[in-house]
Design a protein around this motif. Sequence first.
Motif, PDB file in Angstrom:
ATOM      1  N   ALA A   1      25.534 -16.026 -44.697  1.00 29.08           N
ATOM      2  CA  ALA A   1      26.253 -16.234 -43.434  1.00 29.08           C
ATOM      3  C   ALA A   1      26.601 -17.702 -43.236  1.00 29.08           C
ATOM      4  O   ALA A   1      27.677 -18.036 -42.709  1.00 29.08           O
TER       5      ALA A   1
ATOM      6  N   THR B   1      29.617 -18.453 -45.278  1.00 23.94           N
ATOM      7  CA  THR B   1      30.807 -17.963 -44.584  1.00 23.94           C
ATOM      8  C   THR B   1      31.211 -18.907 -43.452  1.00 23.94           C
ATOM      9  O   THR B   1      32.408 -19.171 -43.254  1.00 23.94           O
ATOM     10  N   ALA B   2      30.228 -19.434 -42.723  1.00 30.02           N
ATOM     11  CA  ALA B   2      30.541 -20.373 -41.649  1.00 30.02           C
ATOM     12  C   ALA B   2      31.202 -21.639 -42.191  1.00 30.02           C
ATOM     13  O   ALA B   2      32.129 -22.187 -41.566  1.00 30.02           O
TER      14      ALA B   2
ATOM     15  N   ARG C   1      20.633 -13.123 -46.675  1.00 29.91           N
ATOM     16  CA  ARG C   1      21.705 -12.788 -45.737  1.00 29.91           C
ATOM     17  C   ARG C   1      22.051 -13.987 -44.849  1.00 29.91           C
ATOM     18  O   ARG C   1      23.226 -14.262 -44.596  1.00 29.91           O
ATOM     19  N   GLN C   2      21.027 -14.701 -44.373  1.00 30.14           N
ATOM     20  CA  GLN C   2      21.292 -15.882 -43.541  1.00 30.14           C
ATOM     21  C   GLN C   2      21.974 -16.978 -44.343  1.00 30.14           C
ATOM     22  O   GLN C   2      22.869 -17.672 -43.836  1.00 30.14           O
TER      23      GLN C   2
END
Length: 392
Positions: free
Chosen positions: A142, A145-146, A138-139
């Motif tokens: 993320a 996505t960033a 998940r990290q």
Amino acid sequence: MNRPDVVEALPRMVVDPPAVPASCRGRLVERARWQWRPADGGDPAAYAEQFLAEHGLHLRDLRRPARRHHPHGICGAALYVSAAAGALLAGGAPGAANPADVPEVAVVVYGHTEATHPRPGPPPPWWRGPWTESWSPRQHAAAVTAIREAIGRGEVYQVNLVGHARATYTGDPLPALARLGRLPGARYGGVLTGPGWAIGCASPETLIEVRGGTLTTRPIKGTRPATAAGRVDLLASAKERAEHIMIVDLERNDLARVARTGSVRVDDLFAVRRWCDLWQAESTIRADVADGLGLADLLRAVCPGGSVTGAPKLAALDHLAALEPVGRGAGMGALGWVGPDHLDLGLTIRTAAVDGDAVHVWAGGGITWDSDPAAEVAEAAAKTTPVRTALT
């Protein structure tokens, strides 16, 4: 110059670091060593060039090599530059601290030995514990996505995100690292050892080769399973081709900084090669060496490798420093061979490092606007699986 060169204290073991000339494998012995960490200060590229010159490897003008390989004298040297050291040389952000107790730069000079060595017996006991990841899926997603958001703001075009994992171990790790170096497609397969540390490499990617007055780099971008369908999908992927072309352009610009004007050319574009159970897209870029180009300036131009940073390189390094939870250590750096008549450095993808406490691995992939976070997490896992399996 910080130069711990105490020959009497060096191990007298025969080694085969990556890119050693085939005729010299199995008959090298260490003669001298220099290592650098950021606390030492100074310019590690200049120090490395000076140290090599002091041991008969003169690399101040790569267009005019000093002499040919001498079968009975100094053979050459292994050269290692970490991703963080490469970022410092480029004037970029070095990122988080190295998770492994390994120097950021190492130069090891080797001579020849004609001594015969006994056939190795069974490998000594080796046990590796479970892997602890530097970030969760998940990290990782993320962070993808960033990067996509940063691309949307026009800050970068592409960024190569890398994750890390560590595992404790007992026993002798060197046979496992040597097994890693023998994986299929490992153009830069081998092991480099130091006091309390070792690096095992199975990289297929050329960061920079200098031979006969020609500079060559072979960036790899684009990955699929090594199946017939995977090959068709890689060749047809607009996302992978766009990502690849961006890195080819970046590498062309890097070479242009150290090449004769107008000599940069792409000899092979988006060729599909196999590494273990993966297809990967590779291009070959060549240029003529500029007059007076020395090793230090070459390292400043090509480190860290564009295919593992992104474009623009310095902006990508800023984002990596902000997003990656631990440093890249021995991963995504440079490791290879410096001889009297050539230089051949691989990019340390598919690489593991061992210190006194743990074994460390790194893997990642290039992020573009079209990247799917879940697919990027899966691609990184596919790249690291053969490395972790070899270390079992």
